[in-house]
Design a protein around this motif. Structure first.
Motif, mmCIF file in Angstrom:
data_model
loop_
_atom_site.group_PDB
_atom_site.id
_atom_site.type_symbol
_atom_site.label_atom_id
_atom_site.label_comp_id
_atom_site.label_asym_id
_atom_site.label_seq_id
_atom_site.Cartn_x
_atom_site.Cartn_y
_atom_site.Cartn_z
ATOM 1 N N ALA A 173 6.585 17.211 -3.307
ATOM 2 C CA ALA A 173 6.102 15.898 -2.884
ATOM 3 C C ALA A 173 6.684 14.799 -3.765
ATOM 4 O O ALA A 173 7.073 13.732 -3.279
ATOM 5 C CB ALA A 173 4.577 15.860 -2.935
ATOM 6 N N THR A 176 10.084 13.836 -2.840
ATOM 7 C CA THR A 176 10.128 13.071 -1.596
ATOM 8 C C THR A 176 9.673 11.634 -1.797
ATOM 9 O O THR A 176 10.318 10.699 -1.327
ATOM 10 C CB THR A 176 9.241 13.748 -0.536
ATOM 11 O OG1 THR A 176 9.800 15.014 -0.220
ATOM 12 C CG2 THR A 176 9.157 12.904 0.726
ATOM 13 N N TYR A 177 8.558 11.450 -2.501
ATOM 14 C CA TYR A 177 7.975 10.122 -2.608
ATOM 15 C C TYR A 177 8.526 9.316 -3.781
ATOM 16 O O TYR A 177 8.240 8.130 -3.904
ATOM 17 C CB TYR A 177 6.453 10.230 -2.727
ATOM 18 C CG TYR A 177 5.787 10.622 -1.435
ATOM 19 C CD1 TYR A 177 5.606 9.703 -0.414
ATOM 20 C CD2 TYR A 177 5.345 11.929 -1.233
ATOM 21 C CE1 TYR A 177 4.996 10.062 0.780
ATOM 22 C CE2 TYR A 177 4.739 12.301 -0.040
ATOM 23 C CZ TYR A 177 4.567 11.367 0.956
ATOM 24 O OH TYR A 177 3.977 11.727 2.130
ATOM 25 N N LYS A 196 -1.307 12.689 1.166
ATOM 26 C CA LYS A 196 0.131 12.973 1.157
ATOM 27 C C LYS A 196 0.389 14.473 1.177
ATOM 28 O O LYS A 196 1.223 14.972 1.945
ATOM 29 C CB LYS A 196 0.794 12.333 -0.060
ATOM 30 C CG LYS A 196 0.958 10.825 0.056
ATOM 31 C CD LYS A 196 1.567 10.238 -1.210
ATOM 32 C CE LYS A 196 1.876 8.753 -1.014
ATOM 33 N NZ LYS A 196 2.409 8.132 -2.252
ATOM 34 N N ASN A 199 -0.962 16.097 4.609
ATOM 35 C CA ASN A 199 -0.134 15.755 5.762
ATOM 36 C C ASN A 199 1.239 16.406 5.690
ATOM 37 O O ASN A 199 1.917 16.547 6.713
ATOM 38 C CB ASN A 199 0.014 14.237 5.872
ATOM 39 C CG ASN A 199 -1.274 13.565 6.289
ATOM 40 O OD1 ASN A 199 -2.112 14.163 6.951
ATOM 41 N ND2 ASN A 199 -1.459 12.317 5.893
ATOM 42 N N ALA A 200 1.647 16.799 4.494
ATOM 43 C CA ALA A 200 2.931 17.478 4.333
ATOM 44 C C ALA A 200 2.798 18.994 4.436
ATOM 45 O O ALA A 200 3.783 19.707 4.299
ATOM 46 C CB ALA A 200 3.549 17.101 2.991
ATOM 47 N N GLN A 244 2.748 8.647 5.281
ATOM 48 C CA GLN A 244 3.117 9.943 5.835
ATOM 49 C C GLN A 244 4.426 10.422 5.217
ATOM 50 O O GLN A 244 5.264 9.614 4.817
ATOM 51 C CB GLN A 244 3.289 9.851 7.354
ATOM 52 C CG GLN A 244 2.083 9.293 8.076
ATOM 53 C CD GLN A 244 0.849 10.141 7.863
ATOM 54 O OE1 GLN A 244 0.915 11.346 7.915
ATOM 55 N NE2 GLN A 244 -0.286 9.507 7.618
ATOM 56 N N PRO A 245 4.641 11.729 5.142
ATOM 57 C CA PRO A 245 5.929 12.222 4.652
ATOM 58 C C PRO A 245 7.022 11.922 5.663
ATOM 59 O O PRO A 245 6.743 11.692 6.844
ATOM 60 C CB PRO A 245 5.699 13.730 4.513
ATOM 61 C CG PRO A 245 4.609 14.032 5.469
ATOM 62 C CD PRO A 245 3.714 12.818 5.478
ATOM 63 N N SER A 249 9.437 17.651 5.973
ATOM 64 C CA SER A 249 8.313 17.765 5.055
ATOM 65 C C SER A 249 8.775 18.170 3.668
ATOM 66 O O SER A 249 9.608 19.055 3.511
ATOM 67 C CB SER A 249 7.315 18.812 5.574
ATOM 68 O OG SER A 249 6.383 19.143 4.569
#
Length: 268
Positions: A173, A176-177, A196, A199-200, A244-245, A249
């Protein structure tokens, strides 16, 4: 390995009791403890150092108070920088209200495959002791709102800090973020991070807990108006899809294994 991440702000009077409870457990588990001193002005960092007593312990210091969410981000980044993917990262309260007797049950669910295990005061068998009725009602309203809007109806408490995370889940995560794994600087960061991860694709479970505020000294650090506004921002961001991712994902299997994973930045 297990790493405890503990955000603290002006908690010097709670450190002795916290260390008396946590220290023997950390030794028995062979665990690492990472405190994040979020700009304390009351000697919190010095109290921690005075009570380290040979523990595998580090203190990450913010020069000024930047908020719980920022402290969580710094602490998780520090833990991820030295963790393997299947390690457990445990976030707990710095005011001695997290019931560490529940940790074995939480780790058991983690070992059975959960990516995030929450200590839940609203699950059957859980409760909060010594909290003003208005604060309890507000906390329930937050959890219930995000349970239904966020799709986490089977989870009863979404705003708790006391959790066990799988390091690999957080790492993917974070990649990604970006550096700000959580963007809310205050208490809403706990819900933001959970949404986060869920939802991923993270597997989320909970263990009932009792949060006893009579164990803490001093006053709450939460300011009502900024916290309400933060939850409003978070709800709006979730509804319009801003947290949202991306289409791929961060928790999905990596197909191209030829590239080495990026190093995470260190927390100064």
């Amino acid at each position: 390995m297990i790493r405890f991440v503990i955000p603290v702000y002006n908690e010097s009077e709670n450190i002795a009791n916290l260390m008396a409870d946590l220290g023997p457990r950390a030794r028995a588990l062979g665990a690492r403890i990472i405190f994040v001193d979020d700009g304390s002005t009351d000697g919190t960092a010095e109290a921690i150092e005075a009570l380290r007593d040979g523990l595998h312990l580090a203190v990450v210091r913010h020069q000024v108070n930047r908020g719980l969410g920022t402290a969580i981000n710094s602490g998780l980044r520090a833990a991820l920088g030295e963790s393997q993917d299947d390690d457990a990262i445990v976030t707990i309260e710095g005011d001695n209200t997290s019931d560490l007797d529940d940790l074995p049950a939480m780790l058991a669910q983690f070992n059975q495959g959960s990516d995030v295990v929450l200590a839940s005061v609203y699950a059957p068998g859980g409760r909060i002791v010594g909290v003003a009725p208005w604060r309890l009602a507000a906390s329930k309203a937050v959890s219930n709102s995000f349970r239904y809007v966020g799709g986490l109806k089977e989870i009863h408490t979404l705003s708790s800090l006391y959790r066990v995370y799988r390091a690999g889940t957080l790492r993917r995560a974070a990649e990604t973020y970006g550096w700000l794994l959580v963007r809310e600087p205050g208490f809403a960061a706990n819900v933001e991070l959970l949404l986060k991860l869920y939802n991923a694709g993270a597997k989320v479970s909970e263990v009932a807990t009792v949060n006893d505020w009579s164990r803490r000294l001093g006053v709450s650090k939460m300011s009502l108006k900024p916290t309400v506004m933060a939850y409003g921002r978070l709800m709006a961001a979730h509804i319009v899809g801003r947290i949202q991712p991306p289409p791929l994902s961060p928790l999905s299997p990596v197909e191209d294994t030829s590239s080495a994973p990026r190093r995470l930045e260190e927390v100064a």
